[in-house]
Structure formats: structure tokens, C-alpha cells
Design a protein around this motif. Structure first.
Motif, mmCIF file in Angstrom:
data_model
loop_
_atom_site.group_PDB
_atom_site.id
_atom_site.type_symbol
_atom_site.label_atom_id
_atom_site.label_comp_id
_atom_site.label_asym_id
_atom_site.label_seq_id
_atom_site.Cartn_x
_atom_site.Cartn_y
_atom_site.Cartn_z
ATOM 1 N N UNK A 128 0.845 -1.210 0.000
ATOM 2 C CA UNK A 128 0.000 0.000 0.000
ATOM 3 C C UNK A 128 0.875 1.253 0.000
ATOM 4 N N UNK A 129 1.991 1.192 0.727
ATOM 5 C CA UNK A 129 2.903 2.340 0.789
ATOM 6 C C UNK A 129 3.574 2.598 -0.560
ATOM 7 N N UNK A 130 3.835 1.526 -1.319
ATOM 8 C CA UNK A 130 4.423 1.691 -2.656
ATOM 9 C C UNK A 130 3.462 2.461 -3.567
ATOM 10 N N UNK A 131 2.169 2.117 -3.511
ATOM 11 C CA UNK A 131 1.192 2.873 -4.302
ATOM 12 C C UNK A 131 1.116 4.331 -3.835
ATOM 13 N N UNK A 132 1.051 4.530 -2.522
ATOM 14 C CA UNK A 132 0.803 5.875 -1.984
ATOM 15 C C UNK A 132 2.039 6.768 -2.030
ATOM 16 N N UNK A 133 3.218 6.180 -1.992
ATOM 17 C CA UNK A 133 4.433 7.002 -2.016
ATOM 18 C C UNK A 133 5.179 6.873 -3.347
ATOM 19 N N UNK A 186 4.584 5.317 -6.276
ATOM 20 C CA UNK A 186 3.855 5.508 -7.523
ATOM 21 C C UNK A 186 3.272 6.921 -7.620
ATOM 22 N N UNK A 187 2.778 7.430 -6.496
ATOM 23 C CA UNK A 187 2.282 8.812 -6.506
ATOM 24 C C UNK A 187 3.418 9.765 -6.858
#
Lengths: 262, 262
Positions: free
Chosen positions: A172-177, A179-180
Motif C-alpha cells: 500500500x505504501x508503494x502505491x501511496x508514495x 507511484x504517486x
């Protein structure tokens, strides 16, 4: 009640090690030893902390009670395979995606666990570590309790999290940090090519984050051409990206995913 | 110097219309007429502004000097085709992606332009409109100057932007707002399935934005498994997403794009 003062050895001299070491200087706990790959960095790092420089991974005679591994995920197997510990010590890694079972490879009997700070760190930027969530895991209740109380000395947000949960948290952190950050990079690049200032988007970006952090369901506050399935605008945008294969693919797949959720 | 007080007609009663109308109540300018699809909404909207409800798109006899079209992009062609204006009036749309040439279809000779607020609006959430960038365009210097001074009455950030620039700005805004929102939604969904609180990621997300907004080159501050090309973690994450085709595709393509830029 005063917590017991613990002696810590730190393996690694990178961003995570630096922020953790800094945080402990404000507490009763003490970094007593530092081990690092680069001798010059390690000398400097240990010097700032009044700690000893350790030149081997044998901690059997060390006074350290906790050994924290703040190294890259790739380096963990080799380091763990070389460690010598006594049975009173606890070793913990700081990785988001490495299961606790990596310590099964320890060449000695020891207590082990995870001490993962959920934040992106860089040396040049201060972080309020009191607000950084720490995800704790231990091979026993006692080990987990000890690591938890250590984390509570530097953070107000400490949680017991299993390896399986931590891997999902990291995803989830990879998507939120990660990738964002990349999408914001694309946005900045599009504007820079037009000599338009990225500052133009600052109020929009602030609002994007403020709204998402308040939303019970972030999908429900989605706006934009993909949400409305406005094919005229979508095709115009894809046309602008015609020589940018990756940006075009990202545009297409996220637009499709938004439509799926609409 | 006091700016001339202008009389404005507003077409549309949605989020953008609502925020613009609200902002003008604080100025010397006045919304005198409102036209909308839904009669009940329009009555209420106009009532709050002490404006008249307009029931046709013929403004030839109207006292309005500026007609602002705050409607969806899809509705613009039909509305423009029906408008009747006199040659002293200015009509402007509020769309990010519609070129000024859409007004070539006006069935009368009039001045026209663009009055685009670069922000995401919802009625339930206050926006500091003084900080919202307004992108202005006109069919002539005089029209542009007039629309610019109108925007300056409600915002400190007003720019003359061409249709081509505005389309790229809108594309950049889609990446920074729509797509970022979707990624944050994915992140929230992953955590909710594990009964983990999205609050755990709040400090990370705040830091992500703070860092990006300070970075001269956002690609250069990229971190994470894709940046390090850490295939072990990437494969673990893809494994977790094995039943989520869209999330898996998004993960793959953004990871590839990050590697391209590394």
C-alpha cells in the motif's frame, strides 16, 4: 515509571540508521556500537554518537542488548548469515517487506524481530519521528514487548504487525508514495516541456491530498475525464502523449481502472 | 483605482458555478442571472444570489455583460449553438480541455474567451479561491484583459494561457489529481481488506507531497523497489495482487516507467 535504559548496536549508516540514531539521542537508550560497510562513513557516524566502531558481526562479547539492522533488503541475508549473538540479545531488521523468518538463517540461537518505521527518509530532510508509525514484530511475546517499548521511546505510534500484514502495508505504501511520486514527476515533466510552472498545480495537489485523507472511500470522490468516461478528452490527452509510450500506457491503464471502479 | 463593476450571467449550477458565484458575492461584480437545466436547483441557486432565473439562452436583451459557462464539457456544444448574444457581451467557458475555437460555432457575433479555474471543486468543501490559479484566454486583447480583471477580483493567481497550453496543463492536472487520487484509493483498499487503518500511511503521504512540492526534479527523489530494481520485492508484491488484474497492471507499468527514468 522509568523505562530501562537499553544499549543498542546499529548496523548500517544510511538514511534510516541516521534518523533512528538521531531519535535515540533524545532518550535514555544509547547507541553504543555502529557497524558499516564504508569505514570513513562509519567512523564519522559513530563519532557523532560517541559510539564505538564495530569491525565484525560477532556481538557475543558486545555490551549491546539490541542490534538493529538498518541496511538494504538485499544486504540482509549475507549480514544475518555472519552474525554471532548471545542468547540474551535481540536482533531486529527495519525492512517493510522482509518476513521475520529471514532470521531462521541466524547461525546462533537468539531473539529476533522487526522494527520497521513506515516513512520515507532522506538525510537532508528532518522528519518528526514521534509521528512515524513503527511496525513491531518479535519471535516471542517478550521480544515483541521489548522492541515495542524501545519504539515507544521515539514514536507515539507503535503497532504490533505480523509479517503478512507488514508486506501488505508495504505494498500500500508503494502505491501511496513511490507511484504517486512518479505520477507527480510525470505531471511536472509535462509542464516543464511547455515552460509552465509546476507551481500552477500546487493548490490542486494540496486539495487532492486533503480530500483523500478525509475520505472514507477515496474511489467515491474520484473526478475527471476517466470517471465521466469522457472519450473526447481522453483521446485528446492520449494524442498529446503519442510519442511517450510509458506515459500513454499509464494513462490508459489508470483510466480503465478508474472506469472499473466507477 | 476601482475596477468597473460588471454584471454577470451564470450558466450552470454545479460545483464550479457554486464556488465562482460565492466568490463574486465578496466583490463589486454581481451575478444578475442564472440559467440551469434543473429548475428547482436553479431557483434555489439564483435565490441565494438575489439573481434572476433565466429560462432561455437568448441574452440579447439581458443586462449581463459577461456570460460564464460553468457546465460540463459535453454540454458546451449544444449550449453554445443555442446562445444569442449582442456584440458588447463576452461569453467564456470554464473548461480545462476545451479550445477557445469551440466558440466559432456561436450563432451570432460576440466576444468570447476562457475563464478556467485550475482546481477540483465540491460543494461540501470550502476552497480558498484567492489561491486558485485562473487560466484566461480571449478572442482579442480587450476580451482577455476584461476576463483577466474579472478573475483578479476573486484570485491572486491569474494567468493568460493559450488553448494549447491549457490542454497540457489539464493533462498534467489529470496525472496529479485524478490519477493520484486513484492510486491513493488503491492503497486505501489494500489496507481496508487487511483491516489496517489508512491512518497508518498519513505521515508517509504527507511527506510524499511535501518532498515532491519542494523538488526541482521529482524523478530524482524517487525511492522504492522499482527505483532499486529490487525484483524479489516486486515479485512478492505482484504475487499479492494476483487476483487483481488492474492493480497488477498498474503496478507493472508504473514500475517499468520508474526504471526507465532511473
Amino acid at each position: 515509571m522509568e523505562a530501562k535504559s537499553l544499549k543498542i548496536a546499529l548496523i548500517g549508516t544510511g538514511n534510516v540508521a541516521w534518523h533512528i540514531a538521531n531519535a535515540f539521542t533524545q532518550t535514555a537508550h544509547q547507541i553504543v556500537e555502529v557497524y558499516g560497510r564504508n569505514i570513513q562513513n562509519t567512523n564519522e557516524f559513530a563519532g557523532n554518537l560517541n559510539a564505538l566502531v564495530k569491525d565484525s558481526l560477532n556481538f557475543k562479547e558486545s555490551q549491546a542488548e539490541i542490534i538493529l539492522l538498518a541496511v538494504s533488503d538485499n544486504a540482509l541475508p549475507e549480514i544475518i548469515a555472519q552474525m554471532q549473538l548471545n542468547s540474551n540479545q535481540i536482533v531486529a531488521h527495519t525492512s517493510g517487506s522482509t518476513p521475520i523468518t529471514i532470521f531462521d538463517a541466524l547461525p546462533c540461537k537468539a531473539n529476533f524481530g522487526v522494527f520497521y518505521p513506515l516513512q520515507t527518509f532522506s538525510k537532508t530532510k528532518q522528519v518528526n519521528i514521534q509521528e512515524v508509525p513503527f511496525c513491531i514484530e518479535g519471535n516471542s511475546t517478550e521480544t515483541a514487548t521489548c522492541l515495542k517499548s524501545l519504539a515507544e521511546a521515539i514514536s507515539r505510534k507503535v503497532f504490533l504487525i505480523s509479517s503478512e500484514e507488514r508486506l501488505k502495508l508495504h505494498l500500500a505504501a508503494v502505491f501511496a508514495n513511490n507511484f504517486v511520486n512518479h505520477l507527480l514527476g510525470i505531471s511536472q515533466e509535462i509542464l516543464q516541456k511547455e515552460n509552465l510552472s509546476f507551481e500552477l498545480l500546487r493548490p490542486l495537489i494540496q486539495e487532492t491530498f486533503a480530500k483523500a485523507m478525509e475520505a472514507e472511500n477515496i474511489y467515491a470522490i474520484q473526478t475527471g475525464p476517466a470517471r465521466r468516461n469522457d472519450q473526447i478528452i481522453i483521446q485528446k490527452h492520449l494524442q498529446l502523449l503519442q510519442n511517450e509510450a510509458y506515459k500513454q500506457k499509464i494513462y490508459e491503464i489508470i483510466s480503465e481502472s478508474i472506469r472499473q471502479k466507477s
